[in-house]
Design a protein around this motif. Structure first.
Motif, PDB file in Angstrom:
ATOM      1  N   ILE A  50       0.829  -1.219   0.000  1.00  0.00           N
ATOM      2  CA  ILE A  50       0.000   0.000   0.000  1.00  0.00           C
ATOM      3  C   ILE A  50       0.862   1.267   0.000  1.00  0.00           C
ATOM      4  N   HIS A  51       2.178   1.093  -0.117  1.00  0.00           N
ATOM      5  CA  HIS A  51       3.065   2.262  -0.331  1.00  0.00           C
ATOM      6  C   HIS A  51       3.683   2.086  -1.725  1.00  0.00           C
ATOM      7  N   GLY A  52       5.004   1.922  -1.822  1.00  0.00           N
ATOM      8  CA  GLY A  52       5.661   1.860  -3.140  1.00  0.00           C
ATOM      9  C   GLY A  52       5.366   0.596  -3.920  1.00  0.00           C
ATOM     10  N   GLY A  53       4.964  -0.454  -3.207  1.00  0.00           N
ATOM     11  CA  GLY A  53       4.672  -1.711  -3.898  1.00  0.00           C
ATOM     12  C   GLY A  53       3.390  -1.658  -4.708  1.00  0.00           C
ATOM     13  N   ALA A  54       2.666  -0.530  -4.600  1.00  0.00           N
ATOM     14  CA  ALA A  54       1.362  -0.446  -5.282  1.00  0.00           C
ATOM     15  C   ALA A  54       1.509  -0.435  -6.807  1.00  0.00           C
ATOM     16  N   ASN A  55       2.647   0.078  -7.334  1.00  0.00           N
ATOM     17  CA  ASN A  55       2.777   0.114  -8.801  1.00  0.00           C
ATOM     18  C   ASN A  55       2.782  -1.304  -9.381  1.00  0.00           C
ATOM     19  N   PRO A  75      -6.976   8.536  -8.669  1.00  0.00           N
ATOM     20  CA  PRO A  75      -5.752   7.787  -9.006  1.00  0.00           C
ATOM     21  C   PRO A  75      -4.539   8.443  -8.354  1.00  0.00           C
ATOM     22  N   ASN A  76      -3.624   7.639  -7.831  1.00  0.00           N
ATOM     23  CA  ASN A  76      -2.378   8.170  -7.293  1.00  0.00           C
ATOM     24  C   ASN A  76      -1.235   7.853  -8.259  1.00  0.00           C
ATOM     25  N   VAL A  77      -0.015   8.224  -7.867  1.00  0.00           N
ATOM     26  CA  VAL A  77       1.135   8.110  -8.781  1.00  0.00           C
ATOM     27  C   VAL A  77       1.322   6.686  -9.313  1.00  0.00           C
ATOM     28  N   ASP A  78       0.914   5.704  -8.515  1.00  0.00           N
ATOM     29  CA  ASP A  78       1.171   4.320  -8.906  1.00  0.00           C
ATOM     30  C   ASP A  78       0.210   3.804  -9.966  1.00  0.00           C
ATOM     31  N   TYR A 110     -19.199   5.725  -4.285  1.00  0.00           N
ATOM     32  CA  TYR A 110     -18.293   5.361  -3.181  1.00  0.00           C
ATOM     33  C   TYR A 110     -16.977   6.131  -3.319  1.00  0.00           C
ATOM     34  N   PHE A 111     -16.410   6.117  -4.530  1.00  0.00           N
ATOM     35  CA  PHE A 111     -15.118   6.775  -4.749  1.00  0.00           C
ATOM     36  C   PHE A 111     -15.257   8.299  -4.671  1.00  0.00           C
ATOM     37  N   ILE A 112     -16.433   8.808  -5.116  1.00  0.00           N
ATOM     38  CA  ILE A 112     -16.657  10.259  -5.035  1.00  0.00           C
ATOM     39  C   ILE A 112     -16.765  10.674  -3.575  1.00  0.00           C
ATOM     40  N   GLU A 113     -17.566   9.927  -2.824  1.00  0.00           N
ATOM     41  CA  GLU A 113     -17.794  10.298  -1.424  1.00  0.00           C
ATOM     42  C   GLU A 113     -16.498  10.245  -0.613  1.00  0.00           C
ATOM     43  N   LYS A 114     -15.662   9.221  -0.883  1.00  0.00           N
ATOM     44  CA  LYS A 114     -14.426   9.075  -0.110  1.00  0.00           C
ATOM     45  C   LYS A 114     -13.254   9.842  -0.736  1.00  0.00           C
ATOM     46  N   LYS A 115     -13.525  10.564  -1.802  1.00  0.00           N
ATOM     47  CA  LYS A 115     -12.490  11.357  -2.501  1.00  0.00           C
ATOM     48  C   LYS A 115     -11.289  10.492  -2.873  1.00  0.00           C
ATOM     49  N   ASP A 149     -16.949  -3.204  -0.911  1.00  0.00           N
ATOM     50  CA  ASP A 149     -17.442  -4.132   0.104  1.00  0.00           C
ATOM     51  C   ASP A 149     -16.528  -4.138   1.337  1.00  0.00           C
ATOM     52  N   LYS A 150     -17.059  -3.728   2.469  1.00  0.00           N
ATOM     53  CA  LYS A 150     -16.292  -3.656   3.723  1.00  0.00           C
ATOM     54  C   LYS A 150     -15.776  -5.017   4.168  1.00  0.00           C
ATOM     55  N   ASN A 151     -16.489  -6.099   3.753  1.00  0.00           N
ATOM     56  CA  ASN A 151     -16.074  -7.435   4.185  1.00  0.00           C
ATOM     57  C   ASN A 151     -15.048  -8.077   3.253  1.00  0.00           C
ATOM     58  N   ARG A 157      -8.775  -3.808  -2.346  1.00  0.00           N
ATOM     59  CA  ARG A 157      -8.816  -2.358  -2.573  1.00  0.00           C
ATOM     60  C   ARG A 157      -8.398  -2.100  -4.004  1.00  0.00           C
ATOM     61  N   LEU A 158      -8.916  -1.051  -4.585  1.00  0.00           N
ATOM     62  CA  LEU A 158      -8.513  -0.702  -5.939  1.00  0.00           C
ATOM     63  C   LEU A 158      -7.101  -0.138  -5.853  1.00  0.00           C
ATOM     64  N   MET A 159      -6.117  -0.892  -6.313  1.00  0.00           N
ATOM     65  CA  MET A 159      -4.729  -0.457  -6.174  1.00  0.00           C
ATOM     66  C   MET A 159      -4.472   0.735  -7.104  1.00  0.00           C
ATOM     67  N   GLY A 160      -3.653   1.679  -6.612  1.00  0.00           N
ATOM     68  CA  GLY A 160      -3.391   2.887  -7.400  1.00  0.00           C
ATOM     69  C   GLY A 160      -4.452   3.949  -7.182  1.00  0.00           C
ATOM     70  N   PHE A 161      -5.385   3.690  -6.244  1.00  0.00           N
ATOM     71  CA  PHE A 161      -6.427   4.673  -5.913  1.00  0.00           C
ATOM     72  C   PHE A 161      -6.350   5.038  -4.441  1.00  0.00           C
ATOM     73  N   GLY A 162      -6.590   6.299  -4.156  1.00  0.00           N
ATOM     74  CA  GLY A 162      -6.632   6.747  -2.771  1.00  0.00           C
ATOM     75  C   GLY A 162      -5.272   7.233  -2.307  1.00  0.00           C
ATOM     76  N   HIS A 163      -5.284   8.130  -1.361  1.00  0.00           N
ATOM     77  CA  HIS A 163      -4.039   8.666  -0.815  1.00  0.00           C
ATOM     78  C   HIS A 163      -4.334   9.344   0.507  1.00  0.00           C
ATOM     79  N   ARG A 164      -3.415   9.216   1.460  1.00  0.00           N
ATOM     80  CA  ARG A 164      -3.610   9.871   2.750  1.00  0.00           C
ATOM     81  C   ARG A 164      -3.751  11.388   2.593  1.00  0.00           C
TER      82      ARG A 164
HETATM   83  N1  ACO Z   1     -10.112   1.055  -2.669  1.00  0.00           N
HETATM   84  C1  ACO Z   1     -11.237   0.991  -1.945  1.00  0.00           C
HETATM   85  N2  ACO Z   1     -11.468   1.704  -0.814  1.00  0.00           N
HETATM   86  C2  ACO Z   1     -10.487   2.529  -0.416  1.00  0.00           C
HETATM   87  C3  ACO Z   1      -9.276   2.654  -1.123  1.00  0.00           C
HETATM   88  C4  ACO Z   1      -9.092   1.888  -2.294  1.00  0.00           C
HETATM   89  N3  ACO Z   1      -7.969   1.964  -3.019  1.00  0.00           N
HETATM   90  N4  ACO Z   1      -8.485   3.538  -0.491  1.00  0.00           N
HETATM   91  C5  ACO Z   1      -9.161   3.956   0.581  1.00  0.00           C
HETATM   92  N5  ACO Z   1     -10.369   3.350   0.631  1.00  0.00           N
HETATM   93  C6  ACO Z   1     -11.438   3.582   1.635  1.00  0.00           C
HETATM   94  C7  ACO Z   1     -11.089   2.906   2.941  1.00  0.00           C
HETATM   95  O1  ACO Z   1     -11.646   1.607   3.011  1.00  0.00           O
HETATM   96  C8  ACO Z   1     -11.701   3.849   3.957  1.00  0.00           C
HETATM   97  O2  ACO Z   1     -13.066   3.588   4.024  1.00  0.00           O
HETATM   98  P1  ACO Z   1     -13.864   3.815   5.425  1.00  0.00           P
HETATM   99  O3  ACO Z   1     -13.751   5.289   5.716  1.00  0.00           O
HETATM  100  O4  ACO Z   1     -15.252   3.384   5.116  1.00  0.00           O
HETATM  101  O5  ACO Z   1     -13.163   2.963   6.454  1.00  0.00           O
HETATM  102  C9  ACO Z   1     -11.517   5.221   3.324  1.00  0.00           C
HETATM  103  O6  ACO Z   1     -11.437   4.989   1.910  1.00  0.00           O
HETATM  104  C10 ACO Z   1     -10.265   5.950   3.772  1.00  0.00           C
HETATM  105  O7  ACO Z   1      -9.160   5.099   3.558  1.00  0.00           O
HETATM  106  P2  ACO Z   1      -8.025   4.837   4.634  1.00  0.00           P
HETATM  107  O8  ACO Z   1      -7.388   3.513   4.378  1.00  0.00           O
HETATM  108  O9  ACO Z   1      -8.543   5.106   5.995  1.00  0.00           O
HETATM  109  O10 ACO Z   1      -7.038   6.016   4.234  1.00  0.00           O
HETATM  110  P3  ACO Z   1      -5.491   6.077   4.498  1.00  0.00           P
HETATM  111  O11 ACO Z   1      -5.109   7.490   4.328  1.00  0.00           O
HETATM  112  O12 ACO Z   1      -5.156   5.436   5.807  1.00  0.00           O
HETATM  113  O13 ACO Z   1      -4.850   5.163   3.352  1.00  0.00           O
HETATM  114  C11 ACO Z   1      -3.960   4.460   1.261  1.00  0.00           C
HETATM  115  C12 ACO Z   1      -4.354   5.645   2.152  1.00  0.00           C
HETATM  116  C13 ACO Z   1      -3.117   3.445   2.074  1.00  0.00           C
HETATM  117  C14 ACO Z   1      -3.105   4.946   0.122  1.00  0.00           C
HETATM  118  C15 ACO Z   1      -5.255   3.781   0.733  1.00  0.00           C
HETATM  119  O14 ACO Z   1      -5.984   4.702  -0.060  1.00  0.00           O
HETATM  120  C16 ACO Z   1      -4.965   2.511  -0.100  1.00  0.00           C
HETATM  121  O15 ACO Z   1      -4.802   1.436   0.468  1.00  0.00           O
HETATM  122  N6  ACO Z   1      -4.903   2.640  -1.462  1.00  0.00           N
HETATM  123  C17 ACO Z   1      -4.571   1.491  -2.311  1.00  0.00           C
HETATM  124  C18 ACO Z   1      -3.073   1.249  -2.328  1.00  0.00           C
HETATM  125  C19 ACO Z   1      -2.310   2.303  -3.092  1.00  0.00           C
HETATM  126  O16 ACO Z   1      -2.635   2.664  -4.210  1.00  0.00           O
HETATM  127  N7  ACO Z   1      -1.229   2.779  -2.458  1.00  0.00           N
HETATM  128  C20 ACO Z   1      -0.321   3.769  -3.068  1.00  0.00           C
HETATM  129  C21 ACO Z   1      -0.401   5.084  -2.334  1.00  0.00           C
HETATM  130  S1  ACO Z   1       0.673   6.255  -3.093  1.00  0.00           S
HETATM  131  C22 ACO Z   1       2.195   5.843  -2.511  1.00  0.00           C
HETATM  132  O17 ACO Z   1       2.399   5.413  -1.417  1.00  0.00           O
HETATM  133  C23 ACO Z   1       3.323   6.020  -3.410  1.00  0.00           C
END
Ligand code: ACO
Length: 453
Positions: free
Chosen positions: A286-291, A383-386, A375-380, A316-318, A322-329
């Motif tokens: 979930i960090h650099g290994g995401a690419n 796509p991230n760099v990976d 879901y993706f809109i609500e949680k903002k 699905d919470k259960n 996770r969609l890899m390459g999506f989401g960022h702290r």
């Molecule tokens: N797919 C589905 N749901 C997601 C995703 C995803 N990729 N990312 C976040 N969410 C959901 C979480 O389940 C959480 O839901 P909840 O509020 O109902 O519990 C909410 O969005 C917030 O996510 P958190 O994991 O709490 O956010 P956090 O900031 O801790 O994590 C992270 C960020 C680790 C990058 C996360 O988005 C993730 O796992 N993404 C996929 C892996 C990825 O692409 N990593 C590369 C990041 S960039 C880098 O490090 C170079």
């Protein structure tokens, strides 16, 4: 180039002059009881201000609780600024888009380490120094023989980069600015050499020595793909694409691996050991290994008709998927690096004559569907760099297992710049978080024979 720690002293002064006091009242029931304290609110040059809680425990008896550091600034830094809401990334004030378009990786490396873009003379001596340090001690070659051929190259990198400290004793004194600088240049110069060796070892091919007549990215490609059996010419399209990818991965303020490097360095550990710690952290999926994980996920999805099935799983919470390459702290907006990579990806594939790459088509389709999903809109989640870096790396012939290694090569510059900044910071202390203890209260040992079932 001289290291004086001037900018860190200026930061201290800046913070001393840019603060006000906030009054904090804590009024819980027992056991801590009511407390009140005046805490400084520090203002940076951009971004949210911070509550300076350094005296909180001494004055109130309370710690703060923040697993994952979601509300905690671990340091003050002059290097990189991110506005996650607006999708802005600046290195030393320069937008990443401008650097990716107009600069080179080594120029960005200089900028990150020294604070300003170099003048011609300074840049020439920096490039010369990096170029002259590209070879590794011949004995290091023996280390590789100890690994299985099917070892992941990141596993090898953790070992061999840490092992550099066993070879370069003349640059281990972290209190000597000259030794710090030499160690930094050695790391930046030797990372591509070690990375290429890890790849060659996995292929059962002989190591290729660095060529100092080539640029940084070109030399890296040459060491990866040349063999002693035939001449190899680096395709400039590939060289430029790799240079851009390295720029986009060079630094990203206090991300997990950089924080790991800072924490390791806070104990006075040598820079080679600190960077090895950073590599270990970066490896996580979930960090650099995401690419690497993005490509595996796209291959698993396989066809656009299956995208919705995977989006449903991501929601699905259960399901741990996770969609890899999506989401960022930090980014709650399109990652600006992903935007540059999306464009570059198409351009490189076009130039290589691969106009209809099926993985890129699938990725774009997946991105479109995810960005319109509630879901993706609500949680903002954007796509991230990976998300696009893997596709471009694959297109230029880099094997999937090397993706995160490439990231490590680029991020070494950020790790080093942040490590140097930390050591020059007058307020630097050993990093030592506290905890909220939730285990057993005091109990006494009973011998094995007296314990009941
Ligand atoms: N797919 C589905 N749901 C997601 C995703 C995803 N990729 N990312 C976040 N969410 C959901 C979480 O389940 C959480 O839901 P909840 O509020 O109902 O519990 C909410 O969005 C917030 O996510 P958190 O994991 O709490 O956010 P956090 O900031 O801790 O994590 C992270 C960020 C680790 C990058 C996360 O988005 C993730 O796992 N993404 C996929 C892996 C990825 O692409 N990593 C590369 C990041 S960039 C880098 O490090 C170079």
């Amino acid at each position: 180039m001289e290291l004086k720690g001037k900018s860190q002293a200026m930061t201290e002064r800046f913070l001393d002059e840019n603060y006000e006091l906030a009054h904090l009242e804590v009024t819980p029931g027992e056991p801590g009881g009511s407390q009140s304290v005046d805490l400084p609110v520090l203002h940076g040059t951009m971004g949210p201000s911070v509550l300076d809680i350094r005296k909180l425990y001494a004055e109130t008896g309370y710690f703060t609780y923040d697993p994952g550091y979601t509300s905690t600034a671990s340091c003050a830094s002059n290097i990189t600024f991110i506005d996650g809401e607006k999708g802005i990334l600046l290195h030393r004030g320069y937008p990443i888009e401008e650097l990716a378009e107009k600069s080179t990786f080594l120029e960005v490396a200089y900028l990150l380490m020294e604070g300003n873009l170099p003048r011609k003379k300074d840049f020439e001596s920096f490039v010369e120094s990096i170029t002259l340090h590209t070879m590794v001690n011949e004995q290091l070659h023996n280390f590789f023989q100890g690994f299985r051929r099917d070892a992941h190259p990141m596993a090898i990198m953790v070992g061999v980069v840490g092992a550099l400290s066993a070879f370069y004793h003349d640059s281990l004194d972290i209190h000597d600015p000259k030794q710090r600088l030499i160690a930094s240049h050695r790391l930046i110069a030797k990372m591509p050499t070690l990375a290429a060796m890890a790849y060659k070892y996995s292929m059962g091919q002989p190591f290729i020595y660095p060529r100092n007549d080539l640029g940084y990215a070109e030399n890296f490609i040459h060491m990866l793909f040349a063999t002693p059996a035939a001449p190899y010419k680096v395709n400039p399209v590939i060289g430029n694409a790799l240079d851009k990818i390295l720029i986009l991965h060079a630094d990203h303020e206090q991300n997990p691996s950089t924080s790991t490097v800072r924490l390791a360095g806070s104990s006075g550990a040598n820079p080679f050991a600190c960077v090895a710690a950073g590599i270990a952290c970066l490896w996580g999926p979930i960090h650099g290994g995401a690419n690497e994980a993005v490509i595996n996920m796209l291959k698993e999805i396989g066809h656009k008709d299956r995208i919705l099935e995977y989006i449903k799983r991501a929601r699905d919470k259960n399901d741990p998927f996770r969609l890899m390459g999506f989401g960022h702290r930090v980014y709650k907006h399109y990652d600006p690096r992903a935007a540059v990579l999306r464009k570059t990806c198409q351009a490189v594939l076009d130039e290589l004559g691969n106009h209809d790459d099926p993985l890129l088509k699938l990725a774009k389709e997946l991105e479109k569907i995810a960005l319109e999903d509630p879901y993706f809109i609500e949680k903002k989640l954007y796509p991230n760099v990976d998300f696009y870096s893997g596709i471009i790396l694959k297109a230029i012939g880099i094997p999937t297992s090397m993706f995160t290694v490439l990231f490590a090569v680029a991020r070494t510059v950020g790790w080093i710049a942040q490590w140097m900044e930390m050591l020059e910071d007058p307020s630097q202390k050993i990093g030592r978080p506290r905890q909220l203890y939730t285990g057993s209260t005091l109990r006494h040992f009973s011998p094995l024979s007296q314990r009941k079932d």
